[in-house]
Motif scaffolding. Structure first.
Motif, PDB file in Angstrom:
ATOM      1  N   MET A  95      29.455  31.059  41.413  1.00 23.35           N
ATOM      2  CA  MET A  95      30.875  31.302  41.205  1.00 23.35           C
ATOM      3  C   MET A  95      31.072  32.743  40.721  1.00 23.35           C
ATOM      4  O   MET A  95      30.302  33.245  39.927  1.00 23.35           O
ATOM      5  CB  MET A  95      31.435  30.354  40.161  1.00 23.35           C
ATOM      6  N   THR A  96      32.131  33.334  41.207  1.00 25.70           N
ATOM      7  CA  THR A  96      32.496  34.699  40.830  1.00 25.70           C
ATOM      8  C   THR A  96      33.835  34.662  40.120  1.00 25.70           C
ATOM      9  O   THR A  96      34.709  33.872  40.469  1.00 25.70           O
ATOM     10  CB  THR A  96      32.601  35.588  42.087  1.00 25.70           C
ATOM     11  N   LEU A  97      34.003  35.521  39.125  1.00 27.42           N
ATOM     12  CA  LEU A  97      35.279  35.638  38.428  1.00 27.42           C
ATOM     13  C   LEU A  97      36.101  36.718  39.121  1.00 27.42           C
ATOM     14  O   LEU A  97      35.675  37.867  39.215  1.00 27.42           O
ATOM     15  CB  LEU A  97      35.063  36.008  36.963  1.00 27.42           C
ATOM     16  N   TYR A  98      37.277  36.330  39.624  1.00 26.53           N
ATOM     17  CA  TYR A  98      38.158  37.250  40.334  1.00 26.53           C
ATOM     18  C   TYR A  98      39.368  37.558  39.469  1.00 26.53           C
ATOM     19  O   TYR A  98      39.978  36.654  38.902  1.00 26.53           O
ATOM     20  CB  TYR A  98      38.618  36.640  41.660  1.00 26.53           C
ATOM     21  N   HIS A  99      39.706  38.838  39.392  1.00 22.47           N
ATOM     22  CA  HIS A  99      40.903  39.275  38.663  1.00 22.47           C
ATOM     23  C   HIS A  99      41.925  39.745  39.692  1.00 22.47           C
ATOM     24  O   HIS A  99      41.613  40.578  40.538  1.00 22.47           O
ATOM     25  CB  HIS A  99      40.578  40.408  37.698  1.00 22.47           C
ATOM     26  N   PHE A 100      43.143  39.192  39.620  1.00 24.76           N
ATOM     27  CA  PHE A 100      44.208  39.578  40.537  1.00 24.76           C
ATOM     28  C   PHE A 100      45.555  39.272  39.900  1.00 24.76           C
ATOM     29  O   PHE A 100      45.639  38.544  38.907  1.00 24.76           O
ATOM     30  CB  PHE A 100      44.070  38.861  41.896  1.00 24.76           C
ATOM     31  N   GLU A 133      37.798  31.755  38.514  1.00 28.55           N
ATOM     32  CA  GLU A 133      36.485  31.573  39.120  1.00 28.55           C
ATOM     33  C   GLU A 133      36.617  30.822  40.433  1.00 28.55           C
ATOM     34  O   GLU A 133      37.385  29.869  40.538  1.00 28.55           O
ATOM     35  CB  GLU A 133      35.563  30.789  38.188  1.00 28.55           C
ATOM     36  N   ALA A 134      35.847  31.270  41.412  1.00 25.01           N
ATOM     37  CA  ALA A 134      35.821  30.606  42.712  1.00 25.01           C
ATOM     38  C   ALA A 134      34.589  31.082  43.461  1.00 25.01           C
ATOM     39  O   ALA A 134      33.947  32.071  43.089  1.00 25.01           O
ATOM     40  CB  ALA A 134      37.085  30.932  43.506  1.00 25.01           C
ATOM     41  N   THR A 135      34.294  30.384  44.535  1.00 24.29           N
ATOM     42  CA  THR A 135      33.159  30.759  45.379  1.00 24.29           C
ATOM     43  C   THR A 135      33.470  32.014  46.173  1.00 24.29           C
ATOM     44  O   THR A 135      32.613  32.890  46.329  1.00 24.29           O
ATOM     45  CB  THR A 135      32.801  29.606  46.333  1.00 24.29           C
ATOM     46  N   VAL A 136      34.717  32.106  46.694  1.00 24.38           N
ATOM     47  CA  VAL A 136      35.150  33.283  47.456  1.00 24.38           C
ATOM     48  C   VAL A 136      36.540  33.699  46.978  1.00 24.38           C
ATOM     49  O   VAL A 136      37.295  32.889  46.444  1.00 24.38           O
ATOM     50  CB  VAL A 136      35.163  33.021  48.983  1.00 24.38           C
ATOM     51  N   ALA A 144      40.155  31.665  45.411  1.00 29.77           N
ATOM     52  CA  ALA A 144      40.750  31.931  44.103  1.00 29.77           C
ATOM     53  C   ALA A 144      42.247  32.194  44.224  1.00 29.77           C
ATOM     54  O   ALA A 144      43.058  31.621  43.496  1.00 29.77           O
ATOM     55  CB  ALA A 144      40.053  33.120  43.437  1.00 29.77           C
ATOM     56  N   VAL A 145      42.624  33.053  45.160  1.00 31.36           N
ATOM     57  CA  VAL A 145      44.038  33.403  45.338  1.00 31.36           C
ATOM     58  C   VAL A 145      44.827  32.218  45.878  1.00 31.36           C
ATOM     59  O   VAL A 145      45.931  31.929  45.394  1.00 31.36           O
ATOM     60  CB  VAL A 145      44.185  34.636  46.255  1.00 31.36           C
ATOM     61  N   LYS A 146      44.285  31.518  46.841  1.00 34.65           N
ATOM     62  CA  LYS A 146      44.981  30.368  47.439  1.00 34.65           C
ATOM     63  C   LYS A 146      45.264  29.302  46.384  1.00 34.65           C
ATOM     64  O   LYS A 146      46.381  28.775  46.305  1.00 34.65           O
ATOM     65  CB  LYS A 146      44.153  29.777  48.575  1.00 34.65           C
ATOM     66  N   SER A 147      44.290  28.989  45.567  1.00 34.29           N
ATOM     67  CA  SER A 147      44.498  27.962  44.541  1.00 34.29           C
ATOM     68  C   SER A 147      45.524  28.414  43.503  1.00 34.29           C
ATOM     69  O   SER A 147      46.336  27.617  43.033  1.00 34.29           O
ATOM     70  CB  SER A 147      43.182  27.576  43.875  1.00 34.29           C
ATOM     71  N   GLN A 152      36.575  42.940  43.196  1.00 26.85           N
ATOM     72  CA  GLN A 152      37.825  43.656  43.454  1.00 26.85           C
ATOM     73  C   GLN A 152      37.962  43.991  44.932  1.00 26.85           C
ATOM     74  O   GLN A 152      39.041  43.900  45.495  1.00 26.85           O
ATOM     75  CB  GLN A 152      37.898  44.946  42.617  1.00 26.85           C
ATOM     76  N   PHE A 153      36.860  44.378  45.549  1.00 27.50           N
ATOM     77  CA  PHE A 153      36.842  44.677  46.977  1.00 27.50           C
ATOM     78  C   PHE A 153      37.248  43.437  47.791  1.00 27.50           C
ATOM     79  O   PHE A 153      38.047  43.526  48.703  1.00 27.50           O
ATOM     80  CB  PHE A 153      35.432  45.166  47.354  1.00 27.50           C
ATOM     81  N   GLU A 154      36.700  42.298  47.428  1.00 27.19           N
ATOM     82  CA  GLU A 154      37.008  41.069  48.154  1.00 27.19           C
ATOM     83  C   GLU A 154      38.477  40.681  48.010  1.00 27.19           C
ATOM     84  O   GLU A 154      39.126  40.269  48.991  1.00 27.19           O
ATOM     85  CB  GLU A 154      36.107  39.927  47.663  1.00 27.19           C
ATOM     86  N   ILE A 155      39.035  40.796  46.808  1.00 30.18           N
ATOM     87  CA  ILE A 155      40.454  40.477  46.593  1.00 30.18           C
ATOM     88  C   ILE A 155      41.329  41.398  47.440  1.00 30.18           C
ATOM     89  O   ILE A 155      42.275  40.960  48.081  1.00 30.18           O
ATOM     90  CB  ILE A 155      40.844  40.587  45.104  1.00 30.18           C
ATOM     91  N   ALA A 156      40.997  42.671  47.478  1.00 30.03           N
ATOM     92  CA  ALA A 156      41.799  43.636  48.242  1.00 30.03           C
ATOM     93  C   ALA A 156      41.786  43.351  49.743  1.00 30.03           C
ATOM     94  O   ALA A 156      42.712  43.728  50.451  1.00 30.03           O
ATOM     95  CB  ALA A 156      41.294  45.057  47.994  1.00 30.03           C
ATOM     96  N   ASN A 157      40.763  42.667  50.210  1.00 29.16           N
ATOM     97  CA  ASN A 157      40.609  42.437  51.646  1.00 29.16           C
ATOM     98  C   ASN A 157      40.967  41.032  52.099  1.00 29.16           C
ATOM     99  O   ASN A 157      40.642  40.640  53.211  1.00 29.16           O
ATOM    100  CB  ASN A 157      39.182  42.798  52.076  1.00 29.16           C
TER     101      ASN A 157
END
Length: 148
Positions: free
Chosen positions: A1-6, A48-51, A55-58, A140-145
């Protein structure tokens, strides 16, 4: 799991709504900081999410279950140099030097605001450039894309 900030803007909410915080918390936004800028409500998530897309969808689904539907993923839009510095933890001077080509070549060109002196850049383009130049985290790269 990765912690995503958005950050997600809730354009159909306002700070004076009764029990706004309770509604969002009960909907599952307990991992977000509720913020206000003038009459704009936005949530800063650490989820936290796998991708990243998960994370954003939830988070979007949680906000919608609280009765809000006019939502904007901040990272899908444009950014000023000051905001780029804030998002990345780089200094404003460093980001400005990248944009001017003084520290590295190939920084994305502005999309808007050139005539006003406040250029706005595609956050996705900037994030891709920063990641390629080892100045941005993978999360951060993944969230931006995501392309929301």
């Amino acid at each position: 799991m990765t912690l995503y900030h958005f950050t997600i803007l809730i354009r159909d909410a306002n700070p004076s709504m009764e029990q706004l915080e309770d509604r969002l918390f009960e909907a599952g936004c307990d991992d977000a900081l509720i913020c206000f800028n003038n009459q704009t409500v936005y949530l800063e998530f650490d989820r936290e999410a796998t991708v990243a897309k998960e994370a954003v969808k939830s988070a979007m689904e949680n906000i919608q279950s609280a009765g809000f539907y006019d939502l904007v993923l901040q990272e899908s839009g444009v950014s000023s140099l000051a905001e780029i510095a804030h998002r990345t933890g780089l200094t404003r001077a460093a980001v400005s030097n990248y944009a001017l080509g003084k520290r590295a070549m190939g920084f994305p060109k502005p999309l808007y605001g050139v005539a006003s002196g406040s250029p706005l850049y595609s956050w996705r383009e900037v994030a891709n450039w920063l990641y390629a130049n080892k100045k941005l985290s993978k999360a951060q790269f993944e969230i931006a894309n995501i392309g929301w």
